[in-house]
Design an enzyme around this catalytic site. Sequence first.
Site, short mmCIF file in Angstrom:
data_model
loop_
_atom_site.label_atom_id
_atom_site.label_comp_id
_atom_site.label_asym_id
_atom_site.label_seq_id
_atom_site.Cartn_x
_atom_site.Cartn_y
_atom_site.Cartn_z
N ASP A 52 60.91 54.21 -81.05
CA ASP A 52 61.82 53.06 -81.11
C ASP A 52 61.28 51.93 -80.24
O ASP A 52 61.82 50.83 -80.23
CB ASP A 52 63.26 53.45 -80.74
CG ASP A 52 63.40 53.93 -79.31
OD1 ASP A 52 62.38 54.11 -78.62
OD2 ASP A 52 64.55 54.14 -78.87
N GLU A 189 58.78 61.43 -69.40
CA GLU A 189 58.28 60.06 -69.24
C GLU A 189 58.43 59.60 -67.79
O GLU A 189 59.50 59.75 -67.19
CB GLU A 189 59.03 59.09 -70.16
CG GLU A 189 58.53 57.64 -69.99
CD GLU A 189 58.98 56.68 -71.05
OE1 GLU A 189 59.64 57.10 -72.03
OE2 GLU A 189 58.68 55.48 -70.91
O1 KIV Z 1 59.69 54.78 -78.37
C1 KIV Z 1 58.69 55.27 -77.84
O2 KIV Z 1 57.55 54.91 -78.11
C2 KIV Z 1 58.93 56.31 -76.86
C3 KIV Z 1 57.97 56.37 -75.73
C4 KIV Z 1 58.27 55.27 -74.79
C5 KIV Z 1 58.05 57.66 -75.05
O3 KIV Z 1 59.91 56.98 -76.92
#
Ligand code: KIV
Length: 294
Positions: A52, A189
């Site tokens: 997202d 993360e």
């Molecule tokens: O949306 C995304 O790319 C993610 C990463 C920030 C872990 O969830």
Amino acid sequence: MSHSSAPTRRVTTATLAALHDRGEPAVWITAYDYPTAVFADRAGADVLLVGDSAAMTMLGHEGTTSITMDEMLVFTRAVCRGAKRAMVVGDMPFLSYQTSSARAIVNAGAFVAAGCGAVKLEGGRRVAPRVRAIADAGIAVMGHVGLTPQSLGQLGGYRVQGKTLAAAQRLLDDVLALQDSGAFAVLLEALPAETAAFIRERVDLLVYGIGAGPHVDGQLVIAHDVLGSFVGDIAPRFVRRYAEIGAATEQAIRSYAADVRASRFPAAEHCYPIDVDDEAELRAARRPRIEVAS
Ligand code: KIV
């Protein structure tokens, strides 16, 4: 006898488990469009996450919470068309799973129908019932704890998480809740490497990291961060740049603009040739250019 090459075998959750068993780290990268998916797949990435983060990288939003399911599915279908070997993971956007398990299943199912091998959602203990519901629907699902961008308001911004033993223990409780609910993996993360190791050693599901150090089962990066094409001010410590695509794109378009303005483009080789007699006839029929007085 057929000389055709063997079909490419799609990465699945079983492939990821096998990588883990062999002690080989899995390679994850985000992708949001067809060309990036093709290039990442050819380069041998194991998993393409349609994050997202597309809200920020592709749509120019300040955060991730404004992207919709419909927008995510457009990106996801494009990535699935481009990924021949890599597993595609769909990232469930804000409010696509929080409000009810029924809604979570329907939306997770939409990612599967688009071609995803799994879905990801943010949170630990508090999303455990949603993880259970999605897993019970037969969909591979993973969690995401630590710095969870959909909860940035609660976290107080982009901050490293899990900096103390007590905080690491809370994160571990989250991951154990995900594991008990049927998640096949979790993404950590923005955690200190020791915190990630503390968690990794105490759980059985697959553990991936973005900004969580080396003691995990594989690494995720945001494509725009490593390619140098993110437009914005966020520059996490954990990013290593492998290209300067943004600067190269800008320079290429500057060169093109300069060529157009100096009448260097298009040149003869960019024009369609026709029969010389037809060309002469067309040239003779052209109207004289009328200069407009300024
Ligand atoms: O949306 C995304 O790319 C993610 C990463 C920030 C872990 O969830």
